[in-house]
Scaffold this motif. Sequence first.
Motif, PDB file in Angstrom:
ATOM      1  N   ARG A 180       0.957  -1.049   0.023  1.00  0.00           N
ATOM      2  CA  ARG A 180       0.091  -0.010   0.001  1.00  0.00           C
ATOM      3  C   ARG A 180       0.754   1.377   0.019  1.00  0.00           C
ATOM      4  O   ARG A 180       0.494   2.274  -0.634  1.00  0.00           O
ATOM      5  CB  ARG A 180      -0.800  -0.039   1.243  1.00  0.00           C
ATOM      6  N   GLY A 232     -11.188  -0.037   1.360  1.00  0.00           N
ATOM      7  CA  GLY A 232     -11.048   0.708   2.673  1.00  0.00           C
ATOM      8  C   GLY A 232      -9.612   0.596   3.026  1.00  0.00           C
ATOM      9  O   GLY A 232      -8.674   1.107   2.406  1.00  0.00           O
ATOM     10  N   LYS A 233      -9.526  -0.025   4.443  1.00  0.00           N
ATOM     11  CA  LYS A 233      -8.180   0.061   4.779  1.00  0.00           C
ATOM     12  C   LYS A 233      -7.547  -1.229   4.854  1.00  0.00           C
ATOM     13  O   LYS A 233      -6.479  -1.539   5.339  1.00  0.00           O
ATOM     14  CB  LYS A 233      -8.292   0.236   6.498  1.00  0.00           C
TER      15      LYS A 233
END
Length: 465
Positions: free
Chosen positions: A9, A212-213
């Motif tokens: 990420r 999302g996360k």
Amino acid sequence: MAGVVKGKRVELEEVHRLYRANSAEWEFFRQAYLGGREWEEASLLYKYLNESAPQLRERLRQTPLENHCRSVVHTYSGFMWRNPPKRSFGALEANKALLALDGNADKEGASLNEFMKSVALWASVFGCSWLVLDKPASKAVTKADELEGDIRPYLKLYFPVHVLNWKFQETGSGSFELVYLKVRERIDDGSADGWVYRIWSRERVEVWRVEGKGEPVLVRDEVNAVGMVPAVVHYNTKPLERGVAVSDLQDVARMQRSLYNDLSELGQMIRGSNHKTLVKNRGDDASTGAGGVIIMHEDTLPEKRPYLLQADAEALVGLLDAMEKKVEMINRMAHLTPVRSFRKVIVSAVAIETEFQILNTLLAEKAAQLEVTENQLFRIFCRWEGVDYGTAEVVVTYPKRFELRDRKADLEFLDKALSVAERIGSATLRRELERQVARVVLERDDVLEVVEAELAGGGDYGNSE
């Protein structure tokens, strides 16, 4: 190979230094162009001293926006696309994939002209826009099978806010080639909140999905079939640095914000003029409006009797004058004074013609950039089709002349000049005046070229009986 990749990420969210420096500015330009709810939610009114958040929200809701940014951008677009570009596909004239691209460039129904019009419009807003000429992966055996399944190159438009990172590399010939591109899009399937990252390099194409996360998921990883990043950055004008150019709204958007605050002030002043402020003691009973009654407390001293405060009407007139001057400033910034303004004073024809020439030069520069961009796209298209670009002889030509002039006045002047030329008896003078008449009357460049060729080969026809 698809799958979750931990720690990816951070790498996906890395951005180019120019993106970091300009992203807030791009967002401001986007809001300035869109107006409406986007502009209201940006909360661009100056906050008053001791003004509460609910009061500011109400003032934002009540303040209208005169959207000069949208007007400027669409005025440019209207002039540029009065005459569409000419395209000669050369050896690809019968190429079905190219014909499909011309009729439906983005696979959403937009023709190539309409798509390029959007490209120019958003480049006017942001300073540049990015185009990817991609082709879906296919397991078809033959070219006919691909066309049957609509597997062909198509165009995708990205705004600078979508393009997180890019890299240009100098080639041996001295030119620069785009060797890396990373874009980010919202997940649009309605099932999740997150992003899709698309990464192109010379060797590979990757697609990542982040919800999302959660951790990134590798959706697609395949060999780059064309061996190059199939993308072009279109610049509104000559770029400052590779990947960034000057927006047409650079200064207009800020002046629009100033006018927006003036409109808020104007509303407050009108309310103050129509609804006077009553100053009274705490114990006095008073009602405002027509026929309002004030009952003073019996112990009120004479010097503390209620009185009215009224806004200064002269300040209202001064604010309106200042707003009018700001609109004139916007017109001068955008070189649109002859087009967007109502003149209260007579201006010389020379001054108006000069303003038109400046605007014509600006539009011609934009058209030249579009021509460069489209020729680069066809170079990529030839790579997808396995055709040599040099032998394909694809030629794209955008109009370079935007005659923004008073045709009636010009024709009247030239008609009188032709009468004088008859008395002078100069064939050369008459021929040149007739050429000028043709330039005023004809809009199509191809017809004008034929007429000018006829005039150039006319010999001494001006002196013949």
